[in-house]
Design a protein around this motif. Structure first.
Motif, PDB file in Angstrom:
ATOM      1  N   UNK A 178      34.298  36.140  43.545  1.00  0.00           N
ATOM      2  CA  UNK A 178      35.550  36.725  44.069  1.00  0.00           C
ATOM      3  C   UNK A 178      36.778  36.016  43.520  1.00  0.00           C
ATOM      4  N   UNK A 179      36.560  34.964  42.744  1.00  0.00           N
ATOM      5  CA  UNK A 179      37.689  34.234  42.147  1.00  0.00           C
ATOM      6  C   UNK A 179      37.869  34.624  40.675  1.00  0.00           C
ATOM      7  N   UNK A 224      39.160  40.454  47.536  1.00  0.00           N
ATOM      8  CA  UNK A 224      38.257  40.821  48.636  1.00  0.00           C
ATOM      9  C   UNK A 224      36.810  40.949  48.188  1.00  0.00           C
ATOM     10  N   UNK A 225      36.609  41.400  46.932  1.00  0.00           N
ATOM     11  CA  UNK A 225      35.233  41.638  46.467  1.00  0.00           C
ATOM     12  C   UNK A 225      35.122  41.253  44.995  1.00  0.00           C
ATOM     13  N   UNK A 233      38.623  43.821  38.351  1.00  0.00           N
ATOM     14  CA  UNK A 233      39.800  44.655  38.035  1.00  0.00           C
ATOM     15  C   UNK A 233      41.029  43.770  37.852  1.00  0.00           C
ATOM     16  N   UNK A 234      41.170  42.791  38.733  1.00  0.00           N
ATOM     17  CA  UNK A 234      42.308  41.867  38.643  1.00  0.00           C
ATOM     18  C   UNK A 234      42.268  41.134  37.301  1.00  0.00           C
ATOM     19  N   UNK A 235      41.081  40.683  36.928  1.00  0.00           N
ATOM     20  CA  UNK A 235      40.971  39.939  35.671  1.00  0.00           C
ATOM     21  C   UNK A 235      41.414  40.801  34.486  1.00  0.00           C
ATOM     22  N   UNK A 236      40.939  42.040  34.463  1.00  0.00           N
ATOM     23  CA  UNK A 236      41.327  42.947  33.381  1.00  0.00           C
ATOM     24  C   UNK A 236      42.835  43.133  33.320  1.00  0.00           C
TER      25      UNK A 236
END
Ligand code: LMR
Length: 391
Positions: free
Chosen positions: A91-92, A260-261, A267-270
């Motif tokens: 999650x990180x 959260x998941x 998605x955040x990383x992308x």
């Protein structure tokens, strides 16, 4: 083309450094930018850093590009240094950034891309570059009560009254330790209370951790961040290696984000990769590789801890000497002994700050911030005399 460009505003910190350099008075004192100086007035390259650099020079076989995340060994090592050991790794997300300022901007861009018009709450006062970075990314900036400048204490009731009004469209930017500019930190009970409010009210905390190890020690200075990381589903972190590894000009930092998941973290990383690629592409590797090498070697890690402990002890000693020197001149410096890190803030007006510069060659950042890590023990009396003269 550029003839109509309006003149840029002077940087509130770096312009003071320029003015100091141009001052020919031999007794001048630079207490402006937050850099550590030793007894010789130098900002040394740490011995652990030098050793890691030598090894790096010998062993590095290529300077070809790394991936968009940057140096992943560095990211793993600094996450280990500041986040809970039992964290849910999937999650990180983390990405290497050009210093913590780069992390602040990248995370601000991410917030704007996710939900335009969010409000980021910063402490009053805060690091002078917080609001400009956030506004440049299109975010709204508001401030929460933090420091009572006259008494040098936390405005706890006013702070929590303001936080009680925050909701899901709000982001709360907190200083992980060694609050810049005041040195007034939150207690562990405050961090717990903020964690509870964030989970009930839905606001998103964001920790700027730029002075780990300068307050109470490497572990203790990450305790607040870890309370949030254990309690909350989402969290942002801007991390700097400028101060505790002395890597200022190498621009070594990281943006970390708890989602959260695992799917959301991907998605955040992308998105972070996309935002970085459009801006500076990839962060410089040298400082990150140095940190990775230090933290991978038990001997270098121990050496680094010892050097950092030495810097912290010296600042504590300067705090105590300056408190004594102020008391000897009838000024109250007791707060110096309570506060943490490099900075100390006095209730000085712009006129007094200018008087200190013009009449005593003492250079502070406007607002009355002093960088104690830039003060030589033997100059505590000189500074107390100057402060008493303008009081
Ligand atoms: C400071 O506050 O003096 C430091 O964080 C240096 C900087 O980049 O502004």
């Amino acid at each position: 083309m550029f003839d109509t460009l309006s003149p840029a505003a002077a940087d509130p910190i770096l312009s003071v450094v320029e003015a100091f350099r141009a001052d020919a008075r031999p007794h001048k004192l630079d207490l402006s930018v937050g850099v550590y100086r030793d007894v010789q007035g130098q900002t040394p390259v740490m011995a652990a850093v030098k050793a890691a650099e030598r090894a790096l020079c010998e062993a590095q076989a290529s300077k070809s590009y790394l991936g968009l995340a940057g140096n992943t060994a560095f990211l793993d090592a600094v996450m280990q240094l500041c986040l809970p050991a039992d964290r849910e790794a999937a999650r990180w997300t983390a990405i290497q950034t050009p210093g913590a300022s780069g992390a602040l901007r990248l995370l601000a861009d991410l917030l704007t891309a996710t939900r335009p018009g969010l409000t980021v709450w910063i402490s009053d006062p805060s690091y002078v570059n917080h609001a400009p970075i956030l506004r440049a990314a299109g975010l709204q900036v508001a401030s929460y009560p933090y420091l009572d400048v006259a008494s040098g204490s936390l405005r706890r009731d006013a702070l929590f009254d303001t936080l009680a009004g925050l909701g899901p469209d709000d982001v709360l930017l907190l200083h992980g330790c060694c609050h810049n500019p005041s040195g007034v930190d939150l207690s562990l009970a405050d961090w717990q209370r903020i964690a509870g409010m964030a989970s009930r009210q839905g606001f998103l905390p964001w920790v700027d951790l730029a002075y780990q190890g300068f307050g109470d020690g490497v572990e203790a200075d990450a305790a607040g961040l870890q309370i949030l990381a254990r309690a909350l589903p989402q969290l942002l972190v801007a991390y700097s290696c400028s101060k505790h590894f002395g890597l200022y000009r190498e621009r070594t930092g990281a943006a970390m984000l708890l989602s959260r998941s695992a799917a959301s973290a991907q998605r955040v990383q992308g998105k972070l990769f996309e935002l970085a690629r459009r801006s500076y592409s990839m962060a410089p590797d040298h400082g990150a590789e140095v940190v990775a090498r230090i933290l991978a070697s038990p001997a270098l890690t121990q050496q680094w801890h010892e050097e950092l402990d030495g810097m912290r002890a010296r600042i504590v000693c300067i705090r105590s000497r300056l408190a004594d020197a102020l008391a000897a001149r009838g000024l109250d410096g007791e707060r110096l002994r309570r506060h943490k890190g490099m900075f100390f803030m006095l209730p000085l007006s712009p006129v007094q700050v200018e008087q200190l510069r013009a009449e005593h060659a003492v250079y502070l950042v406007g607002g009355g911030r002093l960088n104690l890590a830039g003060l030589d023990e033997t100059r505590c009396d000189d500074l107390a005399v100057a402060l008493a003269a303008v009081a």
